[in-house]
Design a protein around this motif. Structure first.
Motif, PDB file in Angstrom:
ATOM      1  N   ALA A 188       0.845  -1.197   0.000  1.00  0.00           N
ATOM      2  CA  ALA A 188       0.000   0.000   0.000  1.00  0.00           C
ATOM      3  C   ALA A 188       0.880   1.247   0.000  1.00  0.00           C
ATOM      4  CB  ALA A 188      -0.926  -0.004   1.211  1.00  0.00           C
ATOM      5  N   GLU A 189       0.302   2.329  -0.489  1.00  0.00           N
ATOM      6  CA  GLU A 189       0.985   3.626  -0.581  1.00  0.00           C
ATOM      7  C   GLU A 189       0.754   4.422   0.701  1.00  0.00           C
ATOM      8  OE1 GLU A 189       0.066   7.785  -2.963  1.00  0.00           O
ATOM      9  OE2 GLU A 189      -0.485   5.871  -3.899  1.00  0.00           O
ATOM     10  N   LEU A 247      -3.002   3.822   1.320  1.00  0.00           N
ATOM     11  CA  LEU A 247      -3.963   3.615   0.243  1.00  0.00           C
ATOM     12  C   LEU A 247      -3.613   2.307  -0.451  1.00  0.00           C
ATOM     13  CD1 LEU A 247      -6.386   4.761  -1.286  1.00  0.00           C
ATOM     14  CD2 LEU A 247      -4.784   6.006  -2.755  1.00  0.00           C
ATOM     15  N   HIS A 296      -3.910  -0.278  -3.360  1.00  0.00           N
ATOM     16  CA  HIS A 296      -4.261  -0.289  -4.780  1.00  0.00           C
ATOM     17  C   HIS A 296      -4.432  -1.703  -5.316  1.00  0.00           C
ATOM     18  CE1 HIS A 296      -3.491   3.976  -5.264  1.00  0.00           C
ATOM     19  NE2 HIS A 296      -2.297   3.832  -4.726  1.00  0.00           N
ATOM     20  N   GLU A 297      -3.429  -2.553  -5.074  1.00  0.00           N
ATOM     21  CA  GLU A 297      -3.347  -3.863  -5.721  1.00  0.00           C
ATOM     22  C   GLU A 297      -4.223  -4.870  -4.998  1.00  0.00           C
ATOM     23  OE1 GLU A 297       0.732  -4.944  -6.301  1.00  0.00           O
ATOM     24  OE2 GLU A 297       1.318  -2.852  -6.588  1.00  0.00           O
ATOM     25  N   PRO A 317      -9.841  -1.167  -4.381  1.00  0.00           N
ATOM     26  CA  PRO A 317      -8.959  -0.198  -3.709  1.00  0.00           C
ATOM     27  C   PRO A 317      -9.590   0.321  -2.419  1.00  0.00           C
ATOM     28  CG  PRO A 317      -9.011   0.213  -6.056  1.00  0.00           C
ATOM     29  CD  PRO A 317     -10.056  -0.830  -5.793  1.00  0.00           C
ATOM     30  N   TRP A 353     -13.697   0.947   2.886  1.00  0.00           N
ATOM     31  CA  TRP A 353     -14.074   1.229   1.504  1.00  0.00           C
ATOM     32  C   TRP A 353     -15.163   2.304   1.454  1.00  0.00           C
ATOM     33  CZ3 TRP A 353     -13.454  -4.051   2.840  1.00  0.00           C
ATOM     34  CH2 TRP A 353     -12.409  -4.716   2.159  1.00  0.00           C
ATOM     35  N   ARG A 394     -16.280  -3.459  -8.093  1.00  0.00           N
ATOM     36  CA  ARG A 394     -15.810  -2.069  -8.161  1.00  0.00           C
ATOM     37  C   ARG A 394     -16.890  -1.079  -8.589  1.00  0.00           C
ATOM     38  NH1 ARG A 394      -9.957  -3.526 -11.043  1.00  0.00           N
ATOM     39  NH2 ARG A 394      -9.015  -4.477  -9.178  1.00  0.00           N
ATOM     40  N   GLU A 432     -10.933   6.510  -9.336  1.00  0.00           N
ATOM     41  CA  GLU A 432      -9.622   6.684  -8.712  1.00  0.00           C
ATOM     42  C   GLU A 432      -9.292   8.136  -8.380  1.00  0.00           C
ATOM     43  OE1 GLU A 432      -4.871   5.734  -9.380  1.00  0.00           O
ATOM     44  OE2 GLU A 432      -6.335   5.049 -10.847  1.00  0.00           O
ATOM     45  N   ARG A 443      -8.552   9.309  -4.542  1.00  0.00           N
ATOM     46  CA  ARG A 443      -7.289   9.916  -4.111  1.00  0.00           C
ATOM     47  C   ARG A 443      -7.528  11.240  -3.390  1.00  0.00           C
ATOM     48  NH1 ARG A 443      -2.461   8.299  -5.028  1.00  0.00           N
ATOM     49  NH2 ARG A 443      -2.034   6.508  -6.365  1.00  0.00           N
TER      50      ARG A 443
END
Length: 388
Positions: A230-231, A241, A243-244, A248, A305, A351, A357, A361
């Motif tokens: 995660a970021e 955050l 992503h993969e 997300p 989420w 999703r 996205e 963000r």
């Protein structure tokens, strides 16, 4: 012998006084625990011996299954991993789709508790398994320790599927609180099984009962959300955050300390989502640090989420999207869906209710600033407190 099917629940008009002694007050078994019992190391797949918590929960749950207190008998579910990079886990659970109580009509993210609808003051005495009580530590306030009930979900998703309920007579709506979330985090740490997970569905995000509760269940399969990197967003508050993953998510992580702060931060973020008109789902599991510096059982991952609220089931959908589906666990209602579902189709459905996205963000950055500002205020308050 098995009990007859449950009759229609008794409904209490608002002007009536509830009985003095309600079903869960008939002395469910106490499970008192202390922080010393949290299992912080050595939990890995395929799972070790059961902990005291696991034995108490699963033993009582299996006994209720033998007594016929569920809407159906849960056998081992057909399970397959969908081909693809996300390792989505599909399970065929046809009886849940046909025997489950019809979800309540919801029209608002902040809909008040309605005593005319089904709620947890109406559950049968045998449905309550345990009463969880945290033993106060030396520095805590003994009066602050309260109990949470562990009751069966009569339409189970998996083995050991339970509901964690704060005092039902409080009639709290389905809006997550730090107090209940902390107990959910602690329950995961009390289990020696890496497959014990806890989660929450808000109104507008597939919650079926508007009465405050968490879900807990055992799923004997690892999920990608436990290890995906995660970021970092706000490292001081453990926020990243993700992503993969199938969906997300905002990711909170702790190595096992600071559960009260983690629960408070997650609920602060959830409250901001509600203020913005967004619904949300929460999933708690053992997992790796966001940077992948340790193994999958090193700490706790809490996934949050944000999503567009939806108050009606989607027509023609292969499955509803709630906390399990977002985490990559797909209970499906028919053999055809189970056999034919592809990763591409599943990801499209998972999703669909989520934010694009760029919007995700911006929201993540806003929540990171919110938590940083709160941390700064806490430090200023501590600095300015008089010393006695």
């Amino acid at each position: 012998s098995p009990l007859p099917p449950p009759s229609s629940p008794t409904r209490h008009p608002p002007h009536l006084v509830l009985p003095q002694r309600l079903p869960w007050q008939q002395a469910p078994k106490d499970f008192a625990y202390h922080e010393d019992e949290f299992i912080l190391e050595g939990v890995a797949w395929p799972g070790a011996a059961l902990s005291r918590f696991d034995r108490a929960l699963l033993g009582a749950w299996q006994e209720r299954m033998a007594r016929g207190l569920f809407r159906y008998h849960l056998a081992e579910l057909p399970t397959r991993v969908l081909p693809g990079t996300m390792r989505l886990l599909a399970q065929l659970n046809a009886q849940r789709s046909t025997e489950r109580r019809r979800p309540q009509a919801v029209r608002s993210l902040t809909q008040p508790f309605d005593p005319q609808q089904f709620n947890f003051t109406q559950i049968r005495p045998g449905e309550v398994l345990l009463r969880l009580r945290r033993r106060p530590s030396a520095e805590s306030d003994p009066a602050a320790a309260d109990h949470v009930l562990v009751a069966i979900n009569v339409s189970p998703l998996e083995r050991g599927h339970v509901l964690l309920l704060p005092e039902p007579t409080l009639r709290l709506p389905q809006v997550l609180t730090p107090e209940l979330l902390r107990v959910g985090l602690e329950a995961v740490l009390l289990s020696a099984q890496p497959g014990f997970r806890v989660g929450f569905n808000s109104l507008g995000a597939s919650a079926s009962v508007n009465h405050l509760h968490l879900h807990g269940f055992y799923l004997a399969h690892p999920l990608l959300v436990e290890t995906a990197p995660a970021e970092p967003l706000c490292p001081a508050r453990g926020l990243s955050l993700l992503h993969e993953a199938p969906a997300p998510a905002l990711l909170f992580y702790t190595a096992g300390a600071g559960l009260e702060a983690l629960a408070r931060d997650a609920c602060t973020a959830a409250a901001r989502l509600l203020a913005l008109g967004l619904a949300y789902n929460v999933f708690v599991t053992r997992g790796a640090p966001p940077d992948g510096s340790a193994g999958p059982g090193a700490g706790l991952r809490l996934l949050l989420w944000p999503r567009r609220p939806r108050f009606e089931a989607e027509e023609g959908a292969a499955f509803n999207v709630a906390l399990c589906e977002l985490a990559g666990h797909l209970p499906v209602p028919t053999a055809a869906v189970f056999e034919e579902l592809s990763e591409t189709e599943a990801l499209r459905a998972i999703r669909r209710p989520l934010l694009p996205e760029p919007e995700m963000r911006r929201l993540a950055a806003d929540l990171a600033r919110l938590l940083e500002d709160e941390q700064l205020l806490c430090r200023l308050f501590q600095f300015q407190r008089p010393i006695h």
